[in-house]
Design an enzyme around this catalytic site. Sequence first.
Site, mmCIF file in Angstrom:
data_model
loop_
_atom_site.group_PDB
_atom_site.id
_atom_site.type_symbol
_atom_site.label_atom_id
_atom_site.label_comp_id
_atom_site.label_asym_id
_atom_site.label_seq_id
_atom_site.Cartn_x
_atom_site.Cartn_y
_atom_site.Cartn_z
ATOM 1 N N ASP A 34 15.399 -17.669 21.111
ATOM 2 C CA ASP A 34 14.426 -16.678 20.653
ATOM 3 C C ASP A 34 13.831 -17.092 19.317
ATOM 4 O O ASP A 34 14.555 -17.532 18.409
ATOM 5 C CB ASP A 34 15.079 -15.300 20.522
ATOM 6 N N TYR A 44 6.954 -10.623 22.366
ATOM 7 C CA TYR A 44 8.330 -10.619 21.862
ATOM 8 C C TYR A 44 8.634 -9.318 21.122
ATOM 9 O O TYR A 44 7.957 -8.964 20.156
ATOM 10 C CB TYR A 44 8.519 -11.806 20.917
#
Length: 700
Positions: free
Chosen positions: A110, A314
């Site tokens: 991430d 995101y």
Amino acid sequence: MKVIIAEKPSVARDIAAIVGAGNRKDGYLEGNGYAVTWAFGHLIGLAMPEEYGIKGFQKENLPILPSDFKLIPRQIKDGKEYKPDPGTMKQLKTIKELFDKSERIIVATDAGREGCLIFRYIYNYLKCSKPFDRLWISSLTDQAIRKGLESLRPGNEYDNLYDSAKARSQADWLVGINASQALSITAGQGVWSLGRVQTPTLAMICNRYLENKDFTPQTYFQVKLHTAKETTQFAAISTERYNSKEEAVKILACVRSAESVSVLNVEKKEVIQEPPLLYDLTTLQKEANSRYNFSADKTLSVAHSLYEGKLISYPRTGSRYISEDVFAEIPSLIRQLSGYNRFSEYAESLSKMTLNRHPVNDKKVTDHHALIITENIPGDLSADQRILYEMIAGRTLEAFSGKCAKENTAVTLDADGIHFACKGSTVLLPGWRAVFGTATEEAKEEEICVLPVLLNGDILPIKEAEVLEKQTRPRPLHTEASLLSMMETAGKELADESEREALKESGIGTPATRAAIIETLFSREYIVRDKKSLIPTNKGLVVYLAVKDKKIADVAMTGAWESALNKIATGEMNASDFHKGIEVYAGQITSELLDMQLEHKDEKVKYTCPKCKKESVVLLQKVAKCRDENCGFIIFRNKSGKDLGDKHLIDLLTKAKTSLIKGFTSKAGKQFDAYLRLDDTLKPVFEFDNTSVKKKNGKK
């Protein structure tokens, strides 16, 4: 061969499909010159004190300040001890083999602080020295992945972000380990948990709870009159508050004898409301909690499922702005929503207008831009997913819409020398508010009504008048929404959006971690939920009362550390300087906790056990249970789909019966109301209408 490492298998599969790695292997996918593997979140973490030869809780060992932190694989509990997780060890072996064969590594964890830490801890633990590049993307759409792979960045460009993540990790270890052991030693019994962020967060909850509990309401009275002009009826409230009912009744008699009321003053003001900024994670969590009672953790989990489904960008973002290049994509996203039933009409009209650039600011985009939808149209979604998707899609439309214009009216009336006031509001131009078309909360709270056209000097009839008895109210208990706001601004209560934005850098926790911090307080049995409110448990209050004046509970101090971590990430501060400061801080809080006297206030808040008759029942997050291991008395909070509040459990323990509880759900899915009482075996059973008809364990 190039090795790509993702944070979890689902993301690895998406990336593998783009690079052509379609051959499934054990722990990775392979093909077209690539091997795509994955972690399972944090595979590697900081070792516990035992790894440094320090066993048990000993005063002479504190503070524990490792000169060099050791990394170990994720551990699982095996009896009373911990050992490496076999699944973790297997995946680490696969990753090591792939790293050893690789020419270069592509990091696809991430794109944020914790994602950097997950990879670097694995990389360092495996003693890998292969060069690596960073894939940095804000959505998992095929287009975003392709674009990201075409513009990989050298891994060393993210060294500062890793330094910040490592500093955070080590700071949490130093504060958490030392403070928890020090308090446990002082208490002399049990294991107590404290933390760099969790303890100030607990302090905010407890402080508000005690303030609310100790609040003494003051009764006051006002007079309300009802009047009308032509066919429009409305009400007005006296501007004066009266301390006694007798005084208010006298005023009521004067008002009634006046029979009419005159309009003293009509003040009209046009108000322009800017559209809201786009969502960041914290704002999304706050509004989802306020509107739909979603916990912060649930919002993050559902949002992440939408992200993995390639429907939103995101979610772990702290920015409410987008950059110029992302703004170029907004018109097509708005046109896309014209095909989405709920927003079709509005999106169609907005697509023909000049978009508001209010949320466009390159300088205010942090690691990731604000939450927006992607070019993918949703198919089948769960109810929770649809709620969040429509919140984000609707906010995308709102943020780029025109301003809302309203005319607010404040009216003062006079009835025989007694002044009354009322407010009205008319929407002149709905602008962004037309997206959802809902009434505003402020209108409900301020009793804003629809007013007729009023002119100074108008004489109106008094149709009715009454005395209202009111009480001053304390600040409400924290909900997750209000707590997230306080965490975001380091305990400062701010209504103004620009002020909140300015203080974000000094908040406690990050958008990515705040939900986990709150969930930690639940898992430690420090707090419970009562409907939307967050209530400290007896255990939580004992901890708070013990540390409330200590550095460990200082919200401002924790906010300053978070600000320092942000500066490390941007290269404005040296990580070693921060670490030295944390070591000093850990030493100070350890001394404070070891030197204090802990009053065992939890002894006063235990309840008499109906079974063993000892004063040993405590209320926990999921149960009320007797602390005597040989007794075993327990009541589970959840009963037929309903979570019992503290009051219900206390009533069962002290009276053997509750008041009427609404909202149980039968096995057939039907809702019903009932009393609960303890039967002869001390099990809670249902009782209906004070008769002997019972429903036991969900069966009639």
